[in-house]
Scaffold this motif. Sequence first.
Motif, PDB file in Angstrom:
ATOM      1  N   ASP A  20      12.181  -3.356  16.538  1.00  0.00           N
ATOM      2  CA  ASP A  20      13.474  -3.846  16.151  1.00  0.00           C
ATOM      3  C   ASP A  20      14.037  -4.122  15.054  1.00  0.00           C
ATOM      4  OD1 ASP A  20      13.775  -4.302  19.185  1.00  0.00           O
ATOM      5  OD2 ASP A  20      12.587  -6.101  19.262  1.00  0.00           O
ATOM      6  N   PHE A  21      13.273  -4.235  13.881  1.00  0.00           N
ATOM      7  CA  PHE A  21      13.413  -4.570  12.559  1.00  0.00           C
ATOM      8  C   PHE A  21      13.906  -3.066  12.162  1.00  0.00           C
ATOM      9  CE2 PHE A  21      12.599  -4.796   8.272  1.00  0.00           C
ATOM     10  CZ  PHE A  21      13.741  -5.896   7.693  1.00  0.00           C
ATOM     11  N   GLN A  22      13.298  -1.984  12.428  1.00  0.00           N
ATOM     12  CA  GLN A  22      13.553  -0.787  11.988  1.00  0.00           C
ATOM     13  C   GLN A  22      14.994  -0.466  12.469  1.00  0.00           C
ATOM     14  OE1 GLN A  22      10.340   2.436  11.474  1.00  0.00           O
ATOM     15  NE2 GLN A  22       9.661   0.979  13.158  1.00  0.00           N
ATOM     16  N   LEU A  23      15.353  -0.803  13.569  1.00  0.00           N
ATOM     17  CA  LEU A  23      16.756  -0.536  14.287  1.00  0.00           C
ATOM     18  C   LEU A  23      17.725  -1.325  13.334  1.00  0.00           C
ATOM     19  CD1 LEU A  23      15.774  -0.550  17.991  1.00  0.00           C
ATOM     20  CD2 LEU A  23      16.383   1.710  16.571  1.00  0.00           C
ATOM     21  N   VAL A  24      17.406  -2.515  12.958  1.00  0.00           N
ATOM     22  CA  VAL A  24      18.158  -3.355  12.123  1.00  0.00           C
ATOM     23  C   VAL A  24      18.648  -2.713  10.709  1.00  0.00           C
ATOM     24  CG1 VAL A  24      18.375  -5.649  10.884  1.00  0.00           C
ATOM     25  CG2 VAL A  24      17.668  -5.506  12.975  1.00  0.00           C
ATOM     26  N   LEU A  25      17.459  -2.026  10.196  1.00  0.00           N
ATOM     27  CA  LEU A  25      17.617  -1.283   8.904  1.00  0.00           C
ATOM     28  C   LEU A  25      18.744   0.066   9.147  1.00  0.00           C
ATOM     29  CD1 LEU A  25      14.045  -1.109   7.442  1.00  0.00           C
ATOM     30  CD2 LEU A  25      15.706  -2.636   7.007  1.00  0.00           C
ATOM     31  N   GLY A  50      20.641   0.775  22.408  1.00  0.00           N
ATOM     32  CA  GLY A  50      19.358  -0.171  22.008  1.00  0.00           C
ATOM     33  C   GLY A  50      19.509  -0.674  20.755  1.00  0.00           C
ATOM     34  N   MET A  51      20.011   0.022  19.671  1.00  0.00           N
ATOM     35  CA  MET A  51      20.021  -0.221  18.266  1.00  0.00           C
ATOM     36  C   MET A  51      20.970  -1.245  18.047  1.00  0.00           C
ATOM     37  SD  MET A  51      20.751   2.358  14.942  1.00  0.00           S
ATOM     38  CE  MET A  51      22.679   2.466  15.443  1.00  0.00           C
ATOM     39  N   ARG A  52      22.103  -0.943  18.794  1.00  0.00           N
ATOM     40  CA  ARG A  52      23.113  -2.249  18.496  1.00  0.00           C
ATOM     41  C   ARG A  52      22.519  -3.498  19.113  1.00  0.00           C
ATOM     42  NH1 ARG A  52      28.194   1.572  20.677  1.00  0.00           N
ATOM     43  NH2 ARG A  52      28.742   2.536  18.566  1.00  0.00           N
ATOM     44  N   GLU A  53      21.795  -3.467  20.190  1.00  0.00           N
ATOM     45  CA  GLU A  53      21.402  -4.551  20.841  1.00  0.00           C
ATOM     46  C   GLU A  53      20.133  -5.313  19.914  1.00  0.00           C
ATOM     47  OE1 GLU A  53      20.635  -7.769  23.558  1.00  0.00           O
ATOM     48  OE2 GLU A  53      22.067  -6.400  23.473  1.00  0.00           O
ATOM     49  N   ALA A  54      19.414  -4.460  19.402  1.00  0.00           N
ATOM     50  CA  ALA A  54      18.605  -5.263  18.320  1.00  0.00           C
ATOM     51  C   ALA A  54      19.153  -5.568  17.121  1.00  0.00           C
ATOM     52  CB  ALA A  54      17.562  -3.997  17.762  1.00  0.00           C
ATOM     53  N   ASN A  55      20.114  -5.216  16.576  1.00  0.00           N
ATOM     54  CA  ASN A  55      20.877  -5.752  15.594  1.00  0.00           C
ATOM     55  C   ASN A  55      21.276  -7.190  15.827  1.00  0.00           C
ATOM     56  OD1 ASN A  55      22.128  -5.386  12.592  1.00  0.00           O
ATOM     57  ND2 ASN A  55      23.940  -5.644  13.757  1.00  0.00           N
ATOM     58  N   LYS A  56      22.253  -7.148  17.080  1.00  0.00           N
ATOM     59  CA  LYS A  56      22.798  -8.555  17.789  1.00  0.00           C
ATOM     60  C   LYS A  56      21.638  -9.346  17.877  1.00  0.00           C
ATOM     61  CE  LYS A  56      25.390  -9.899  21.868  1.00  0.00           C
ATOM     62  NZ  LYS A  56      25.815  -9.653  23.144  1.00  0.00           N
ATOM     63  N   ARG A  57      20.572  -9.103  18.263  1.00  0.00           N
ATOM     64  CA  ARG A  57      19.483 -10.202  18.528  1.00  0.00           C
ATOM     65  C   ARG A  57      19.082 -10.516  17.078  1.00  0.00           C
ATOM     66  NH1 ARG A  57      14.982  -7.792  21.485  1.00  0.00           N
ATOM     67  NH2 ARG A  57      14.280 -10.018  21.557  1.00  0.00           N
ATOM     68  N   TRP A  58      19.068  -9.791  16.108  1.00  0.00           N
ATOM     69  CA  TRP A  58      18.472 -10.083  14.737  1.00  0.00           C
ATOM     70  C   TRP A  58      19.603 -10.854  14.170  1.00  0.00           C
ATOM     71  CZ3 TRP A  58      14.562  -9.727  11.394  1.00  0.00           C
ATOM     72  CH2 TRP A  58      14.843  -9.877  10.090  1.00  0.00           C
TER      73      TRP A  58
END
Length: 204
Positions: A20-25, A50-58
């Motif tokens: 998830d953190f790599q997707l945030v980057l 999925g990338m957008r969801e990971a960033n939203k959760r972060w």
Amino acid sequence: MSSDSTPGADGRFTPLTPLDFQLVLLRRMADHNPDLVDDARRALGVSLAGMREANKRWQAMVRSPRSRSAASRYRSVLGAPESVTARRVGDLDCEAWRWPVPLWPELRFEVLVGPQRAVWNEWLVRAPGAPSPALCHVEDLTPWSCTVDEVARAFPPARPLEGTAPTRWGLSFTAPDRTGTRREVTAEFTWGLLQRTAVGGTGT
């Protein structure tokens, strides 16, 4: 419930992971280099949603009133650092925590942690022992090829510029092109990794 767990698309609360953190980057880099980000995202086997969801959760975790300190948050998501190194910045002592980033094996994610676990800086740096790129000309400054500190060392005196958003930095400096003409250059970085350059007229 952990303060570092956030609801996923299915409404379940699950901890964020190193993936998830790599997707945030990547999400932060998509504004400048969408093609590179798409290639990296596919290599991770993750959809755009999925990338957008990971960033939203972060972002939800960072903004939560129950959120831990930034230093504890990184440990919770990324696990124990690969290395912890004592460092001195000016008159103050701090620690450099580093984690591997599978997307960029030659880089590490570094967090500078000061007294009371205050996070002073957080960005990508070259991994110990990994060769730095040869930065001699403007043409060498390609996206994702180098970090803030590498560019600053290659083209002194580089002047720091205020970033356009959190996790973004800028440098202004002069550098020769392959014809030997010195050019005014502005370089933009996200999470410490070069994203793009703007090359102007002749520098001094």
